[in-house]
Write an enzyme that holds these catalytic residues in place. Structure first.
Site, mmCIF file in Angstrom:
data_model
loop_
_atom_site.group_PDB
_atom_site.id
_atom_site.type_symbol
_atom_site.label_atom_id
_atom_site.label_comp_id
_atom_site.label_asym_id
_atom_site.label_seq_id
_atom_site.Cartn_x
_atom_site.Cartn_y
_atom_site.Cartn_z
ATOM 1 C CD GLU A 3 -1.777 -2.392 1.489
ATOM 2 O OE1 GLU A 3 -2.670 -3.251 1.404
ATOM 3 O OE2 GLU A 3 -0.604 -2.646 1.857
ATOM 4 C CG PHE A 44 -5.989 -3.995 4.122
ATOM 5 C CD1 PHE A 44 -6.211 -4.517 5.392
ATOM 6 C CD2 PHE A 44 -6.339 -4.780 3.035
ATOM 7 C CE1 PHE A 44 -6.762 -5.775 5.584
ATOM 8 C CE2 PHE A 44 -6.885 -6.043 3.208
ATOM 9 C CZ PHE A 44 -7.100 -6.551 4.486
ATOM 10 C CG HIS A 80 -11.197 -7.734 6.668
ATOM 11 N ND1 HIS A 80 -10.489 -8.521 7.531
ATOM 12 C CD2 HIS A 80 -10.615 -7.897 5.440
ATOM 13 C CE1 HIS A 80 -9.527 -9.166 6.864
ATOM 14 N NE2 HIS A 80 -9.580 -8.799 5.595
#
Length: 668
Positions: free
Chosen positions: A407, A433, A474
């Site tokens: 990322e 994330f 998540h």
């Protein structure tokens, strides 16, 4: 492929590959940063500059690499690469003003030393975190590939920086995408005071290219001719056959990391041996020995450069001390963006939130031919939520790019694309994330325009939120991480119509935008949405319901929770405000409503402490206190990570506490 040199190699110069005029030009370019540095060290002792990072002993690398590139090719230097700036012939008075925090510098006094960039000279300066600029170089190189202009990019780091995750991410991306980047590692033996044997166990830096399938070369970094000739040869090859190349320059830092740190940690015999390899002194002696220069010519060169330094120092010292003008400080946080409304057409269809985002993204790709989308599994697979399904067929893999799981490098690459004339959309597979890409967002994207007037035309899409049993990694709705950071814009729609229009504007806007998309709303919320392209302004809340008794302020899934509560309690007369964007925040709509109703309740899905509800509450208290009939109430989720099991998640969410808190506040 890799090439290495012996640690004990002496400075041996080519006598046939360069003309005398080329040799003299290299010498003068080598001499100039050395004489500037010597002057800066005097000024530092006099207290006329605040800090200095010396490159004495390493000048041949910056000068040689810069001389090997065309002036249209980007270079991303470090704080010891003065030779990059002087070789690109930046006016010295501007450099000196930069170091003194004067207005004629490149950052309006907002940053120091070499923490700046300039499009005029195709230089992109470092940030103190070092690593992200490697990913930025990837993005600049990707833009060059897409333009098919046969240009390369050179980016610098020290051997210490090669331990950062960004280094490895950037090399991997460059390798996978065949990006024309020269990764220039200045191996000077020490990361501040830590010797190389305490930093890594590989024998040499070129070994770090092996795992990424990258061609690597080791070069004598004190030999100006070797640097120039070898880099020129490699650069010409990379222009014809785009690929990344790792260049390890063996050199030594003759002074401290910065002057205050000194060099007591370096064995004296090591200092003495490297002093014999001084790149300026050795080349000067070589040119004298070969009859290319005379002592008188050298004396004149030095006199001319010293005079240039003194004249430009006088200009910089004469410049008035910069003063803070608050309106300018605030204005320069963002690049100016003049929103031009594009009205929707009459053709509408009833679609889900996820469809609105997908169609909106596709229409933006059609509208902006310089828009590139990057993310994990977004190409043939269409992304984990299938938002980009079919995009490869429509736009090709050059613009719809699968990325490795890295990322930080991809966010940085988005910044590089922006610098080199493109727009970028980066998809985080899940908003959680983004923590792996946090640094370049808050320190590079957010600060670039304020620091050196460079836009960050990047949208980071953030699938977020709980309610789907996805657990702690998540399910976060982490908007408060970014609303706290000046320079970022934060968008958080609750309906398909808003999502499509706000996404269009986010991509139009040349500033960095975090675009939150609630996963639980993707396939559960439908709305009539215009088929054609349209946009909506950022910073404008939506008044969904009007009433007189209380103001409900919320966003994202909270809007739907509030609507359910009001449908259940029809006796409540409430203004329901959907913020839609959190930065910029529509404070006018909030104040207007609260001043009318006298009561305010703020609902957020995020946990309470430090969330945006806290700031909105404080703003209401400061601006609407006299109109309030009750304390401002905040309703948020539990102060825990987000649990997985359905019963635990249900109890975690603020949805289940909102009705009681609303009714209690009405009775106050």
């Amino acid at each position: 492929m890799s090439t290495t040199i012996s640690e004990n190699s002496s400075l041996k110069y080519s006598s046939t590959k360069l003309s005398e005029s080329q040799k003299i030009d290299l010498y003068k370019k080598l001499l100039k940063p050395r004489l500037i540095e010597e002057k800066m060290l005097i000024l530092l002792r006099q207290g006329k500059i605040s800090k200095w990072f010396s490159g004495i002993g390493q000048e041949a690398i910056a000068v040689g690499v810069t001389a090997s590139l065309s002036n249209e090719e980007y270079i991303l230097p470090m704080h010891r690469n003065l030779g990059v700036f002087t070789s690109r012939e930046i006016p010295l008075n501007r450099l000196f003003s930069q170091w003194q925090g004067k207005a004629s510098g490149f950052t309006k006094g907002r940053d120091r030393s070499f923490h700046f960039g300039t499009q005029e000279f195709k230089i992109v300066g470092m940030i103190s975190h070092l690593g992200p600029q490697l990913g930025v170089a990837d993005g600049i190189a990707l833009a060059n590939l897409l333009k098919e202009n046969n240009q390369i990019t050179a980016v610098f780091t020290g051997e210490g920086g090669t331990s950062e995750g960004d280094f490895h991410e950037a090399l991997n991306v460059a390798s996978v995408w065949d990006l024309p980047v020269l990764f220039c590692i200045e191996n000077n033996g020490y990361g501040l005071s830590t010797p190389t044997h305490e930093q890594f166990r590989c024998k040499q830096m070129v070994d770090k290219g092996i795992g990424y399938g990258i061609e690597a070369h080791q070069i004598d970094g004190n030999n100006i001719e070797e640097v120039f000739l070898k880099v020129s040869e490699i650069a010409a090859s990379v222009r014809k056959n785009p690929r990344p190349v790792l260049l390890e320059f063996i050199t030594f830092r003759m002074r401290g990391h910065e002057e205050a740190s000194g060099t007591k940690y370096v064995p004296q015999e090591l200092m003495d041996s490297w002093a014999l390899k001084d790149p300026v002194v050795n080349y000067e002696n070589h040119l004298l020995e070969k009859g290319v220069l005379t002592q008188e010519e050298i004396r004149q060169f030095k006199a001319d450069i010293k005079q240039e330094i003194d004249v430009n120092l006088d200009i910089a010292f004469a410049e008035t001390t910069i003063e803070s003008i608050e309106s300018e400080e605030l204005r320069d946080v963002y690049k100016e963006y003049n929103y031009q409304e594009v009205k929707p057409g009459n053709d509408v269809s009833n679609i889900r939130l996820i469809d609105a985002i997908s169609v909106g993204l596709k229409q933006s790709m059609e509208r902006h031919e310089n828009l590139v989308i990057m993310g994990q599994d977004i190409a043939e697979y269409g992304g984990v939520f299938k938002i980009t399904d079919g995009f490869v067929e429509a736009f090709g893999k050059a613009r719809v790019r699968n990325t490795p799981i890295c990322e930080s490098a991809i966010v940085s690459a988005g910044m590089g694309l922006s610098i080199n004339g493109f727009k970028a959309v980066v998809e985080m597979q899940f908003a959680d994330f983004v923590s792996s890409g946090f640094n370049p967002i808050v320190n590079y994207l957010a600060k670039s325009h304020y620091r050196w007037a460079e836009k960050a035309d990047v949208v980071v899409r953030m699938p977020c939120g709980a309610g789907v049993g996805a657990g702690p990694f998540h399910s976060q709705t982490n908007e408060a991480w970014f609303t706290h950071t000046p320079g970022l814009k934060v968008v958080y729609p609750a309906f398909p119509y808003d999502a499509k229009g706000l996404l269009a504007t986010s991509i139009e806007d040349p500033n960095p935008v975090l675009f939150f998309e609630h996963k639980a709303l993707y396939r559960s919320v439908y709305q009539e949405v215009p088929a054609d392209y349209y946009n909506l302004p950022l910073g404008k809340a939506s008044l969904i319901k009007e009433g007189k008794d209380i103001t409900i302020i919320t966003y994202g899934a909270g809007v739907h929770w509030a609507l359910e509560t009001l449908q259940k309690n029809t006796q409540i007369s409430a203004d329901l405000i959907d913020l839609r964007t959190l930065q910029p925040l529509d404070t006018e709509a909030i104040y207007r409503s609260v001043q009318k109703t006298g009561k305010a309740i703020i609902l957020q899905e995020d946990s309470l402490f430090g969330g945006i509800a806290s700031d909105i509450s404080a703003l209401i208290m400061e601006h609407c206190f006299e109109q309030l009939d009750a304390p401002v109430k905040r309703v948020a989720s539990l102060e825990t990570p987000i649990p997985f099991a359905a019963a635990l998640e249900k109890n975690y969410l603020s949805k289940n506490r909102f009705e009681k808190e609303l009714l209690d506040l009405l009775l106050y």
